[in-house]
Scaffold this motif. Structure first.
Motif, PDB file in Angstrom:
ATOM      1  N   PRO A  71       1.679   4.520   1.981  1.00 55.44           N
ATOM      2  CA  PRO A  71       1.449   5.247   3.239  1.00 55.44           C
ATOM      3  C   PRO A  71       1.252   6.744   3.009  1.00 55.44           C
ATOM      4  CG  PRO A  71       3.751   4.570   3.050  1.00 55.44           C
ATOM      5  CD  PRO A  71       3.027   3.920   1.919  1.00 55.44           C
ATOM      6  N   VAL A  72       0.622   7.400   4.008  1.00 53.27           N
ATOM      7  CA  VAL A  72       0.319   8.826   3.915  1.00 53.27           C
ATOM      8  C   VAL A  72       0.868   9.558   5.130  1.00 53.27           C
ATOM      9  CG1 VAL A  72      -1.773   8.432   2.555  1.00 53.27           C
ATOM     10  CG2 VAL A  72      -1.933   8.565   5.055  1.00 53.27           C
ATOM     11  N   GLN A  80      -0.127   4.860  10.575  1.00 55.21           N
ATOM     12  CA  GLN A  80      -0.964   5.042   9.391  1.00 55.21           C
ATOM     13  C   GLN A  80      -2.446   5.142   9.745  1.00 55.21           C
ATOM     14  OE1 GLN A  80      -0.200   5.753   6.112  1.00 55.21           O
ATOM     15  NE2 GLN A  80       1.727   6.161   7.186  1.00 55.21           N
ATOM     16  N   TYR A  94       0.858  -1.186   0.000  1.00 54.90           N
ATOM     17  CA  TYR A  94       0.000   0.000   0.000  1.00 54.90           C
ATOM     18  C   TYR A  94       0.890   1.230   0.000  1.00 54.90           C
ATOM     19  CZ  TYR A  94       1.104   0.996   4.902  1.00 54.90           C
ATOM     20  OH  TYR A  94       1.759   1.316   6.062  1.00 54.90           O
ATOM     21  N   GLY A 127      -4.575   8.450   8.974  1.00 51.30           N
ATOM     22  CA  GLY A 127      -5.758   8.327   8.120  1.00 51.30           C
ATOM     23  C   GLY A 127      -7.074   8.424   8.869  1.00 51.30           C
ATOM     24  N   TYR A 183      -9.030   3.835   8.038  1.00 50.31           N
ATOM     25  CA  TYR A 183      -8.548   3.472   6.703  1.00 50.31           C
ATOM     26  C   TYR A 183      -8.968   4.534   5.691  1.00 50.31           C
ATOM     27  CZ  TYR A 183      -7.626  -1.067   8.820  1.00 50.31           C
ATOM     28  OH  TYR A 183      -7.159  -2.072   9.632  1.00 50.31           O
ATOM     29  N   THR A 191       0.149  10.949   0.086  1.00 51.39           N
ATOM     30  CA  THR A 191       1.097   9.853  -0.069  1.00 51.39           C
ATOM     31  C   THR A 191       2.527  10.369   0.056  1.00 51.39           C
ATOM     32  OG1 THR A 191       0.846  10.166  -2.461  1.00 51.39           O
ATOM     33  CG2 THR A 191      -0.331   8.335  -1.464  1.00 51.39           C
ATOM     34  N   MET A 227      -2.818  -3.090   7.957  1.00 51.22           N
ATOM     35  CA  MET A 227      -3.180  -2.874   6.556  1.00 51.22           C
ATOM     36  C   MET A 227      -3.318  -4.195   5.797  1.00 51.22           C
ATOM     37  SD  MET A 227      -3.151   0.353   6.996  1.00 51.22           S
ATOM     38  CE  MET A 227      -3.401   1.111   5.401  1.00 51.22           C
ATOM     39  N   HIS A 286      -6.671   4.850   2.500  1.00 53.69           N
ATOM     40  CA  HIS A 286      -5.389   4.564   1.869  1.00 53.69           C
ATOM     41  C   HIS A 286      -5.571   3.895   0.509  1.00 53.69           C
ATOM     42  CE1 HIS A 286      -4.417   4.892   6.167  1.00 53.69           C
ATOM     43  NE2 HIS A 286      -3.170   5.161   5.816  1.00 53.69           N
ATOM     44  N   GLN A 291      -8.440   2.770  -3.648  1.00 54.15           N
ATOM     45  CA  GLN A 291      -8.545   3.544  -2.418  1.00 54.15           C
ATOM     46  C   GLN A 291      -9.676   2.963  -1.578  1.00 54.15           C
ATOM     47  OE1 GLN A 291      -6.486   6.119  -1.746  1.00 54.15           O
ATOM     48  NE2 GLN A 291      -7.368   6.988   0.106  1.00 54.15           N
TER      49      GLN A 291
END
Length: 380
Positions: free
Chosen positions: A234-235, A272, A232, A276, A279, A241, A253, A281, A317
């Motif tokens: 990450p942010v 994460q 995935y 977020g 979720y 991102t 995740m 992501h 997403q």
């Protein structure tokens, strides 16, 4: 005597007066919607509601305002039809509050860092509407536009829109076509096409909010989620991102096997989920654009309704309705609260224009952008 004569005359008048015809009540869709509540004019463009039905009795309704899926009626394990998407009872519901329920998203779905893109060596500044970034094409993305619509048959609606050069800061006149087909195997097959007269970026998706319990007053935390992805993106704490691609193994995740959405969603020791708010992501799909392979599966243990997602895109997403806050009242007067729905948005990775090496969102004149996403329903 005079009173008796008057009474006889009144009865005669009433008897001879023709009865007014009763206006037949407008029929409702299976989801209880009235077409007239979606027929309006916005800035000179007409809006309407289009009803799709298949041989199994499944029903999907779509409005050309924002190219939105309004309702999806599918049978549960008992054969009872359930509406499994969030939406409103009228056009006014969609226009009175900023939202993207069920909408076609463009010109670029998801986020673009600081609202900046470079196309053909030229930098363009886009509107910044989310923590300094551009989200879903800006505050006046395709979710706020009226598409032209035709319904060639009872199972298909075709939506078209000309996004003009400079709209929301994006370069190029972009001709967009979205075809939604309700198939006889209970799937909504969405096909996107676009062509431009000037190089630009494109990333179209659908933003339906699903609740497979049939009651959006319930959370989706008990829904079982499987994502066909080992990685995935990450942010940071602005939901942008970072440019990295991380492994899901050993983290919250990891949905490579069916797992209740709520099992780990509040584990804020995992940064994460803190960043977020749950979720929100992009997963790097193992399917690699193969539309025949399942990208994700969601199942409600209450109704037994299963949703399988297929896509030609490299990313998905997954958003768990973390920002639904009770400020919207939807169909049947139900208030939409936090985590009452899950979104599954097929896409290029977020901020791909600024991430060299990620799947390219660029489209040049003479080329055709195509993308496909299938939401297929069944009963487990």
């Amino acid at each position: 005597m005079n009173r008796l004569i008057g009474l006889i005359a009144l009865v005669a008048i009433v008897a001879c007066t023709p009865k007014q015809k009763e206006t037949p009540e407008e029929p409702s869709t299976l989801s209880g919607l009235k077409r007239s509540n979606f027929q309006s004019s916005l800035n000179g463009d007409s809006t309407d509601l289009f009803v799709l039905k298949n041989a199994n009795g499944m029903e999907v309704t779509v409005t050309n305002y924002g190219g939105r899926i309004v309702s999806v009626m599918v049978p549960d394990k008992n054969g009872t039809l359930q509406d499994v998407v969030l939406g409103f009872d009228s056009i006014q519901g969609y226009t009175s509050v900023s939202n993207n329920l069920g909408a076609t998203i463009g010109r670029y779905g998801n986020r673009i860092a600081n609202g900046k893109i470079k196309v053909g060596g030229v930098e363009y500044q886009l509107p910044q509407n989310n923590y300094g970034h551009t989200l879903h094409g800006g505050p006046e993305g395709y979710d706020t536009k009226v598409f032209k619509a035709v319904q060639p048959d009872s199972q298909t609606v075709v939506l078209t829109y000309l996004s003009k050069d400079g709209e929301a800061g994006f370069p190029g006149n972009l001709d967009v076509k979205v075809t939604m087909n309700l198939t006889n195997d209970n799937a909504i097959d969405i096909q996107y096409e676009a062509e431009t007269d000037k190089e630009t970026v494109v990333n179209l998706t659908n933003h339906s909010y699903f609740n497979l319990s049939g009651n959006p007053g319930n959370t989706i935390l008990d829904h079982l989620l499987t994502i066909n992805a080992d990685e995935y993106t990450p942010v940071d704490d602005t939901f942008m991102t970072t440019g990295k691609i991380d492994k899901v193994k050993g983290t919250p995740m990891d949905f490579t096997v069916a797992t209740p959405i709520g099992q780990r969603i509040d584990d804020t020791t995992f940064v994460q989920l803190k960043n977020g708010k749950g979720y929100d992501h992009n997963w790097v799909l193992n399917t690699k654009g193969d539309i025949s392979r399942v990208a994700a599966t969601v199942v409600s243990p209450v109704t037994g309704i299963q949703l399988d997602v297929y896509t030609s895109e490299p990313g998905l997403q997954v958003y768990t309705g973390n920002f639904l806050d009770g400020s919207m009242t939807g169909k049947k007067g139900i208030v939409y609260n936090r985590r009452n729905a899950i979104c599954l948005e097929s896409q290029k990775y977020p901020d791909s224009p600024n991430k060299p090496g990620w799947p390219s969102p660029y489209l040049k004149p003479g080329e055709k952008y195509t993308s496909r996403c299938i939401y297929k329903f069944s009963v487990q």
